[in-house]
Design a protein around this motif. Sequence first.
Motif, PDB file in Angstrom:
ATOM      1  N   MET A  40       0.823  -1.213   0.000  1.00 40.02           N
ATOM      2  CA  MET A  40       0.000   0.000   0.000  1.00 40.02           C
ATOM      3  C   MET A  40       0.858   1.264   0.000  1.00 40.02           C
ATOM      4  O   MET A  40       0.497   2.261  -0.634  1.00 40.02           O
ATOM      5  CB  MET A  40      -0.963  -0.004   1.189  1.00 40.02           C
ATOM      6  CG  MET A  40      -2.030  -1.076   1.104  1.00 40.02           C
ATOM      7  SD  MET A  40      -2.998  -0.956  -0.425  1.00 40.02           S
ATOM      8  CE  MET A  40      -4.223  -2.211  -0.152  1.00 40.02           C
TER       9      MET A  40
ATOM     10  N   HIS B 182      -7.997   4.737  -2.969  1.00 39.01           N
ATOM     11  CA  HIS B 182      -8.107   3.515  -2.167  1.00 39.01           C
ATOM     12  C   HIS B 182      -8.679   2.373  -3.009  1.00 39.01           C
ATOM     13  O   HIS B 182      -8.177   1.249  -2.972  1.00 39.01           O
ATOM     14  CB  HIS B 182      -8.971   3.741  -0.926  1.00 39.01           C
ATOM     15  CG  HIS B 182      -9.226   2.476  -0.191  1.00 39.01           C
ATOM     16  ND1 HIS B 182     -10.389   1.761  -0.360  1.00 39.01           N
ATOM     17  CD2 HIS B 182      -8.458   1.778   0.678  1.00 39.01           C
ATOM     18  CE1 HIS B 182     -10.322   0.665   0.381  1.00 39.01           C
ATOM     19  NE2 HIS B 182      -9.170   0.661   1.022  1.00 39.01           N
TER      20      HIS B 182
ATOM     21  N   PHE C  63      -1.731   7.007  -1.317  1.00 31.63           N
ATOM     22  CA  PHE C  63      -1.556   6.486   0.038  1.00 31.63           C
ATOM     23  C   PHE C  63      -0.954   7.567   0.927  1.00 31.63           C
ATOM     24  O   PHE C  63      -0.043   8.279   0.530  1.00 31.63           O
ATOM     25  CB  PHE C  63      -0.629   5.270   0.022  1.00 31.63           C
ATOM     26  CG  PHE C  63      -0.308   4.748   1.405  1.00 31.63           C
ATOM     27  CD1 PHE C  63      -1.182   3.898   2.052  1.00 31.63           C
ATOM     28  CD2 PHE C  63       0.848   5.131   2.049  1.00 31.63           C
ATOM     29  CE1 PHE C  63      -0.898   3.419   3.324  1.00 31.63           C
ATOM     30  CE2 PHE C  63       1.152   4.657   3.318  1.00 31.63           C
ATOM     31  CZ  PHE C  63       0.275   3.802   3.950  1.00 31.63           C
TER      32      PHE C  63
ATOM     33  N   TRP D 170      -6.076   7.760   2.952  1.00 30.98           N
ATOM     34  CA  TRP D 170      -5.897   7.846   1.506  1.00 30.98           C
ATOM     35  C   TRP D 170      -6.304   9.228   1.019  1.00 30.98           C
ATOM     36  O   TRP D 170      -7.181   9.866   1.616  1.00 30.98           O
ATOM     37  CB  TRP D 170      -6.759   6.796   0.806  1.00 30.98           C
ATOM     38  CG  TRP D 170      -6.254   5.415   1.052  1.00 30.98           C
ATOM     39  CD1 TRP D 170      -6.554   4.601   2.110  1.00 30.98           C
ATOM     40  CD2 TRP D 170      -5.317   4.705   0.257  1.00 30.98           C
ATOM     41  NE1 TRP D 170      -5.854   3.429   2.007  1.00 30.98           N
ATOM     42  CE2 TRP D 170      -5.087   3.463   0.878  1.00 30.98           C
ATOM     43  CE3 TRP D 170      -4.642   4.995  -0.926  1.00 30.98           C
ATOM     44  CZ2 TRP D 170      -4.228   2.512   0.355  1.00 30.98           C
ATOM     45  CZ3 TRP D 170      -3.793   4.049  -1.456  1.00 30.98           C
ATOM     46  CH2 TRP D 170      -3.593   2.824  -0.817  1.00 30.98           C
TER      47      TRP D 170
END
Length: 94
Positions: free
Chosen positions: A28, A61, A34, A55
């Motif tokens: 991620m 996301h 992010f 996010w």
Amino acid sequence: MVTMINQLTLTGDEKALFAVLDEICAHMKRQPGFDSLRLHRSLRTPERLVMVARWEDAAAHAAASSGPRVRELFERLRAEARTDPDVYETLLEG
């Protein structure tokens, strides 16, 4: 900014759970939009964890959560814990 909150309840091996959570976090962090990720453990109920990820927006996301690598990681996560993820908008901040 949106927040993804995933409530986890450990049902399997804790070591395996943390290994896959490390992989999810590393993946991620490389995704566009992010911001941050934190993992919290309940002091009262240690098998209960909460993952909180920030996010840029819901679209970032959704894009980061849709690829085959993410699906594989989350399958492995669900083998070790019950999950209850959702994405939230901020209404009030202190």
